[in-house]
Design a protein around this motif. Structure first.
Motif, PDB file in Angstrom:
ATOM      1  N   PHE A  77      25.892  45.282  66.830  1.00 45.81           N
ATOM      2  CA  PHE A  77      24.607  45.123  66.108  1.00 45.81           C
ATOM      3  C   PHE A  77      24.707  44.096  64.982  1.00 45.81           C
ATOM      4  N   ALA A  78      25.979  43.685  64.541  1.00 43.48           N
ATOM      5  CA  ALA A  78      26.128  42.521  63.761  1.00 43.48           C
ATOM      6  C   ALA A  78      25.872  41.304  64.349  1.00 43.48           C
ATOM      7  N   SER A  79      25.712  41.300  65.687  1.00 50.68           N
ATOM      8  CA  SER A  79      25.473  39.986  66.289  1.00 50.68           C
ATOM      9  C   SER A  79      26.833  39.255  66.314  1.00 50.68           C
ATOM     10  N   TRP A  80      27.967  39.836  66.174  1.00 50.35           N
ATOM     11  CA  TRP A  80      29.390  39.165  66.450  1.00 50.35           C
ATOM     12  C   TRP A  80      29.419  38.209  65.320  1.00 50.35           C
ATOM     13  N   ARG A  81      28.831  38.612  63.950  1.00 49.95           N
ATOM     14  CA  ARG A  81      28.773  37.475  63.012  1.00 49.95           C
ATOM     15  C   ARG A  81      29.718  38.282  61.814  1.00 49.95           C
ATOM     16  N   PRO A  82      30.845  37.700  61.287  1.00 49.51           N
ATOM     17  CA  PRO A  82      31.605  38.189  60.406  1.00 49.51           C
ATOM     18  C   PRO A  82      30.908  38.588  59.159  1.00 49.51           C
ATOM     19  N   TRP A  83      30.106  37.941  58.471  1.00 49.44           N
ATOM     20  CA  TRP A  83      29.543  38.508  57.136  1.00 49.44           C
ATOM     21  C   TRP A  83      28.562  39.309  57.398  1.00 49.44           C
ATOM     22  N   ARG A  84      27.628  39.577  58.453  1.00 52.59           N
ATOM     23  CA  ARG A  84      26.902  40.787  58.971  1.00 52.59           C
ATOM     24  C   ARG A  84      27.843  41.839  59.070  1.00 52.59           C
ATOM     25  N   LEU A  85      28.885  41.678  59.562  1.00 52.73           N
ATOM     26  CA  LEU A  85      29.898  42.852  59.954  1.00 52.73           C
ATOM     27  C   LEU A  85      30.236  43.493  58.648  1.00 52.73           C
ATOM     28  N   LEU A  86      30.665  42.407  57.556  1.00 49.52           N
ATOM     29  CA  LEU A  86      30.850  42.981  56.032  1.00 49.52           C
ATOM     30  C   LEU A  86      29.667  43.933  55.602  1.00 49.52           C
ATOM     31  N   ALA A  87      28.478  43.440  55.953  1.00 48.33           N
ATOM     32  CA  ALA A  87      27.168  44.191  55.314  1.00 48.33           C
ATOM     33  C   ALA A  87      27.408  45.540  55.917  1.00 48.33           C
ATOM     34  N   GLY A  88      27.551  45.499  57.368  1.00 47.89           N
ATOM     35  CA  GLY A  88      27.370  46.916  57.938  1.00 47.89           C
ATOM     36  C   GLY A  88      28.343  47.888  57.749  1.00 47.89           C
ATOM     37  N   ALA A  89      29.703  47.179  57.510  1.00 46.17           N
ATOM     38  CA  ALA A  89      30.911  48.327  57.228  1.00 46.17           C
ATOM     39  C   ALA A  89      30.518  48.738  55.860  1.00 46.17           C
ATOM     40  N   TYR A  90      29.904  48.138  54.834  1.00 44.25           N
ATOM     41  CA  TYR A  90      29.728  48.372  53.275  1.00 44.25           C
ATOM     42  C   TYR A  90      28.565  49.474  53.400  1.00 44.25           C
ATOM     43  N   LEU A  91      27.526  49.143  54.309  1.00 45.99           N
ATOM     44  CA  LEU A  91      26.573  50.183  54.498  1.00 45.99           C
ATOM     45  C   LEU A  91      26.774  51.480  54.693  1.00 45.99           C
ATOM     46  N   PHE A  92      27.957  51.616  55.705  1.00 45.16           N
ATOM     47  CA  PHE A  92      28.563  52.938  56.063  1.00 45.16           C
ATOM     48  C   PHE A  92      29.346  53.592  55.013  1.00 45.16           C
ATOM     49  N   GLY A  93      30.101  52.715  54.351  1.00 47.07           N
ATOM     50  CA  GLY A  93      30.954  53.267  53.177  1.00 47.07           C
ATOM     51  C   GLY A  93      29.946  53.682  52.125  1.00 47.07           C
ATOM     52  N   GLY A  94      28.744  52.882  51.878  1.00 47.00           N
ATOM     53  CA  GLY A  94      28.245  53.472  50.750  1.00 47.00           C
ATOM     54  C   GLY A  94      27.365  54.634  51.002  1.00 47.00           C
ATOM     55  N   VAL A  95      26.616  54.875  52.157  1.00 45.25           N
ATOM     56  CA  VAL A  95      26.211  56.065  52.410  1.00 45.25           C
ATOM     57  C   VAL A  95      27.375  57.137  52.638  1.00 45.25           C
ATOM     58  N   THR A  96      28.338  56.917  52.942  1.00 44.83           N
ATOM     59  CA  THR A  96      29.411  57.981  53.002  1.00 44.83           C
ATOM     60  C   THR A  96      29.620  58.542  51.457  1.00 44.83           C
ATOM     61  N   MET A  97      29.852  57.476  50.688  1.00 45.54           N
ATOM     62  CA  MET A  97      30.050  58.048  49.193  1.00 45.54           C
ATOM     63  C   MET A  97      28.756  58.565  48.580  1.00 45.54           C
TER      64      MET A  97
END
Length: 378
Positions: A253-273
């Motif tokens: 769902f990040a469309s195979w783009r590295p920077w959108r990948l970063l946003a997705g991972a940080y979204l997950f980490g942010g909601v976790t914390m």
């Protein structure tokens, strides 16, 4: 009693980066693998293998080397864990190499092989980790960056972390640069888009894919080791808790783009914390959720209104209606006094929020040869 004063925003944002690092490492490796046209569903298995292998090596090094004051340990207190991370990367790459042999030489089905790799990794981890349950890791100290770490607010958030956090960011930037600006990245993308055309041009499709698969496995192993050596830090069965599957979803769902990948991972980490801090502060989820879903419905409708794209109108209306109905359901549950397991919903919120937001963003076009076996013709 709700006590939001206990939530430190600086600590929350700094913890976000730590919580996101395992997902980011695994997702970065899987992105490279999929850009080469290979779908590896064994990320979870490679992560859990990396977590147990890295933990065994780190604790062993801490006991055998540092207890004797050996030369390696004198290089720094982080030596055992750094050895553990190296072993985890090697363990993940070895698992990935097994997947590569089965799919690239024996031409087995990539989906079935990836699922088998996950089950195999879980079994290996359960076997090897029996004697290490509950054992504490040696620990990895933060490496504050001189000068930058002294910047008010931003210094504590961005520049006061352990070296693996910095490595994850460097990997994302490096993958983006290689894929965008180098000949190696062009070859990798060509193999992923059309392996037959790449083969006709003289490129070794199998070799490119094997290297990409092994890189993905090494990154997944690093992500798993970060969980057991830093994030938790101890070993327990099922330590990854679905992190590999979240990494797979983020890549797609990040469309195979590295920077959108970063946003997705940080979204997950942010909601976790955030959910952990909400639980500690005694925030009532049944009171908070209707506001969040209502705001989400307005945000989706507003995004469509700004873009004014007819093709997205039906999708935007569907999401808005779904969020509005969910909001009304939550209000009804609260009004009727029905049972609502807030701890369960808070624990699941990182997974739900990540998938929801990334689906709303929508995925782009997948690499043309993704998941397709390559048959060399002469």
């Amino acid at each position: 009693m709700i006590d939001l004063s206990a939530i430190d925003p600086i600590l929350l944002l700094a913890s976000l980066m730590v919580a996101s690092t395992p997902i980011l490492l695994a997702a970065t490796g899987e992105l490279v693998t999929e850009r080469a046209g290979v779908l590896n569903l064994g990320v979870e298995g490679m992560m859990i293998t990396g977590s147990v292998v890295g933990f065994i090596v780190a604790t062993g090094a801490d006991g055998l080397i540092c207890a004797e004051g050996g030369a390696l340990c004198r290089l720094g207190a982080a030596t055992p864990n750094l050895l553990g991370f190296s072993a985890a990367a090697l363990g993940g790459a070895t698992m990935a190499l097994l997947f590569a042999i089965l799919t690239q030489f024996l031409l087995s089905n990539q989906v079935a092989t990836g699922l088998a790799l996950t089950l195999f990794g879980l079994g290996i981890a359960a076997l090897l980790g029996q004697g290490y349950l509950g054992v504490k890791s040696p620990g990895l100290a933060d490496w504050p960056i001189p000068v930058l770490s002294d910047i008010p607010w931003l210094g504590r958030i961005l520049f006061h972390h352990d070296p693996i956090v910095y490595l994850s960011l460097v990997l994302v930037a490096g993958v983006w640069a290689v894929l965008t600006y180098t000949r190696a990245g062009l070859i990798l993308r060509a193999v992923g888009e059309n392996h037959d055309a790449a083969h006709a041009l003289g490129y070794n499709v199998v070799l490119v894919r094997i290297l990409a698969i092994c890189f993905g496995g090494a990154c997944a192993g690093l992500g798993g080791a970060y969980l057991s050596l830093v994030r938790v830090p101890t070993y327990a069965e099922g330590l990854t808790a679905g992190a590999g599957w979240i990494a797979l979803a983020i890549v797609v769902f990040a469309s195979w783009r590295p920077w959108r990948l970063l946003a997705g991972a940080y979204l997950f980490g942010g909601v976790t914390m955030l959910q952990l801090n909400f639980q500690a502060a005694g925030v009532s989820l049944i009171v908070l959720l209707p506001w969040l879903t209502g705001i989400g419905a307005l945000a989706v409708a507003g995004a469509w209104a700004i873009r004014r794209r007819p093709a997205s109108r039906t999708k935007a209306l569907g999401w808005t209606a779904a969020l509005a109905l969910f909001t009304l359901l939550l209000i009804a549950i609260r009004a009727m006094g029905w049972g609502f397991d807030e701890t369960l919903w808070l624990s699941a919120s990182p997974y739900l929020a990540t998938i929801l937001v990334l689906v709303v963003i929508s995925a782009g076009r997948a690499p043309g040869s993704l998941g397709r076996p390559f048959h060399a013709s002469g």
